[in-house]
Design a protein around this motif. Sequence first.
Motif, PDB file in Angstrom:
ATOM      1  N   LEU A 223       0.838  -1.199   0.000  1.00 35.21           N
ATOM      2  CA  LEU A 223       0.000   0.000   0.000  1.00 35.21           C
ATOM      3  C   LEU A 223       0.873   1.249   0.000  1.00 35.21           C
ATOM      4  O   LEU A 223       1.754   1.403   0.839  1.00 35.21           O
ATOM      5  CB  LEU A 223      -0.905   0.017   1.233  1.00 35.21           C
ATOM      6  CG  LEU A 223      -2.264  -0.653   1.125  1.00 35.21           C
ATOM      7  CD1 LEU A 223      -2.954  -0.630   2.485  1.00 35.21           C
ATOM      8  CD2 LEU A 223      -3.144   0.015   0.073  1.00 35.21           C
ATOM      9  N   ASP A 228      -4.032   4.789  -3.792  1.00 35.47           N
ATOM     10  CA  ASP A 228      -3.798   3.359  -4.028  1.00 35.47           C
ATOM     11  C   ASP A 228      -4.850   2.535  -3.297  1.00 35.47           C
ATOM     12  O   ASP A 228      -5.426   1.590  -3.858  1.00 35.47           O
ATOM     13  CB  ASP A 228      -2.396   2.999  -3.549  1.00 35.47           C
ATOM     14  CG  ASP A 228      -2.052   1.530  -3.770  1.00 35.47           C
ATOM     15  OD1 ASP A 228      -2.670   0.899  -4.646  1.00 35.47           O
ATOM     16  OD2 ASP A 228      -1.168   1.014  -3.055  1.00 35.47           O
ATOM     17  N   ARG A 232      -7.773  -0.028  -4.933  1.00 32.37           N
ATOM     18  CA  ARG A 232      -7.879  -1.442  -4.573  1.00 32.37           C
ATOM     19  C   ARG A 232      -9.273  -1.777  -4.031  1.00 32.37           C
ATOM     20  O   ARG A 232      -9.784  -2.879  -4.264  1.00 32.37           O
ATOM     21  CB  ARG A 232      -6.824  -1.807  -3.537  1.00 32.37           C
ATOM     22  CG  ARG A 232      -5.399  -1.683  -4.032  1.00 32.37           C
ATOM     23  CD  ARG A 232      -4.444  -2.358  -3.069  1.00 32.37           C
ATOM     24  NE  ARG A 232      -3.064  -1.966  -3.308  1.00 32.37           N
ATOM     25  CZ  ARG A 232      -2.018  -2.603  -2.815  1.00 32.37           C
ATOM     26  NH1 ARG A 232      -2.196  -3.673  -2.055  1.00 32.37           N
ATOM     27  NH2 ARG A 232      -0.801  -2.196  -3.050  1.00 32.37           N
ATOM     28  N   GLN A 233      -9.857  -0.847  -3.331  1.00 33.60           N
ATOM     29  CA  GLN A 233     -11.183  -1.088  -2.767  1.00 33.60           C
ATOM     30  C   GLN A 233     -12.233  -1.344  -3.847  1.00 33.60           C
ATOM     31  O   GLN A 233     -13.235  -2.017  -3.604  1.00 33.60           O
ATOM     32  CB  GLN A 233     -11.621   0.108  -1.920  1.00 33.60           C
ATOM     33  CG  GLN A 233     -10.999   0.189  -0.548  1.00 33.60           C
ATOM     34  CD  GLN A 233     -11.506  -0.869   0.419  1.00 33.60           C
ATOM     35  OE1 GLN A 233     -10.883  -1.920   0.574  1.00 33.60           O
ATOM     36  NE2 GLN A 233     -12.616  -0.610   1.053  1.00 33.60           N
ATOM     37  N   ASP A 235     -11.896  -3.094  -6.560  1.00 38.94           N
ATOM     38  CA  ASP A 235     -11.813  -4.450  -7.114  1.00 38.94           C
ATOM     39  C   ASP A 235     -12.112  -5.521  -6.065  1.00 38.94           C
ATOM     40  O   ASP A 235     -13.024  -6.323  -6.238  1.00 38.94           O
ATOM     41  CB  ASP A 235     -10.412  -4.677  -7.715  1.00 38.94           C
ATOM     42  CG  ASP A 235     -10.109  -3.693  -8.839  1.00 38.94           C
ATOM     43  OD1 ASP A 235     -11.053  -3.334  -9.565  1.00 38.94           O
ATOM     44  OD2 ASP A 235      -8.947  -3.274  -8.964  1.00 38.94           O
TER      45      ASP A 235
END
Length: 261
Positions: A223, A228, A232-233, A235
């Motif tokens: 992270l 970033d 990611r959250q 997906d």
Amino acid sequence: VAVTGNSMGWYLALACAGILDLAGGARLVNNMGGLMHQQGAGGQIVWSIVDDDWQIQENKILFIRNLIAESNIISEIKIYVSIRLGGMIVFAADEAGLKWLMERLPKDDRFPLRLMHHAAFHSPLLNHIVPIARAENQASDFGIGDIPAIDGQGRIWSPSAFSCTAIYDYTLGAQLTDSYDFTRAVQVAAAEFAPDTIIVLGPGTSLGAPTIQALIASGWRGLSGKADFQARQQDAPILISMGMADQRIWAENEMVHTNKR
């Protein structure tokens, strides 16, 4: 796989870990909440130490060190670092110290923020609470636990691997009077137990950002910052907040699926 909590959330973590049963956890929360209201001294102030991408700013860390050193030579005030809270530092101080901090800390549109109805938790200003708390809470309420719990010093209390007296002494001792490092607790939990997903139980969504900020600081799963994390959250969420209805449903469904396996 493990549980931790911030500040008085440590009492809830004890119940979640099975170190306290539901009744014992409720007693501890009610007793300590009452003591803070009736016997608490001083207060707390929150100040941010990160930039817009949730990166810790080293110049602010240095500023805090110098500020604490300066306050230590002023006999009229008492100031301590109360909680390391991801991208924030929580100060504990007496009334004179709170006024001094509000004058000295650089201001933006949100910080420094005085926490209303908060005593100077996690500082020597609550030394007087320890004997009262021990008189009102019994060591016999504490058991050996079902899952590991990580405390405010980053110590892991693994089931059957600790003395019930030791965790009682910490909870109604250093947990009250020493700085609480939620940042370290989160980092240790993530590094030692490698969770697939981190679930923030509450209150509301207030601990989501500090949790992720702590993980960014340690480079967990690479992270690198707020942007970033947000990408990611989209997906595969790595942090679920039970304070958000859509995420709560997702977490509940995952738990059902896990239990079936």
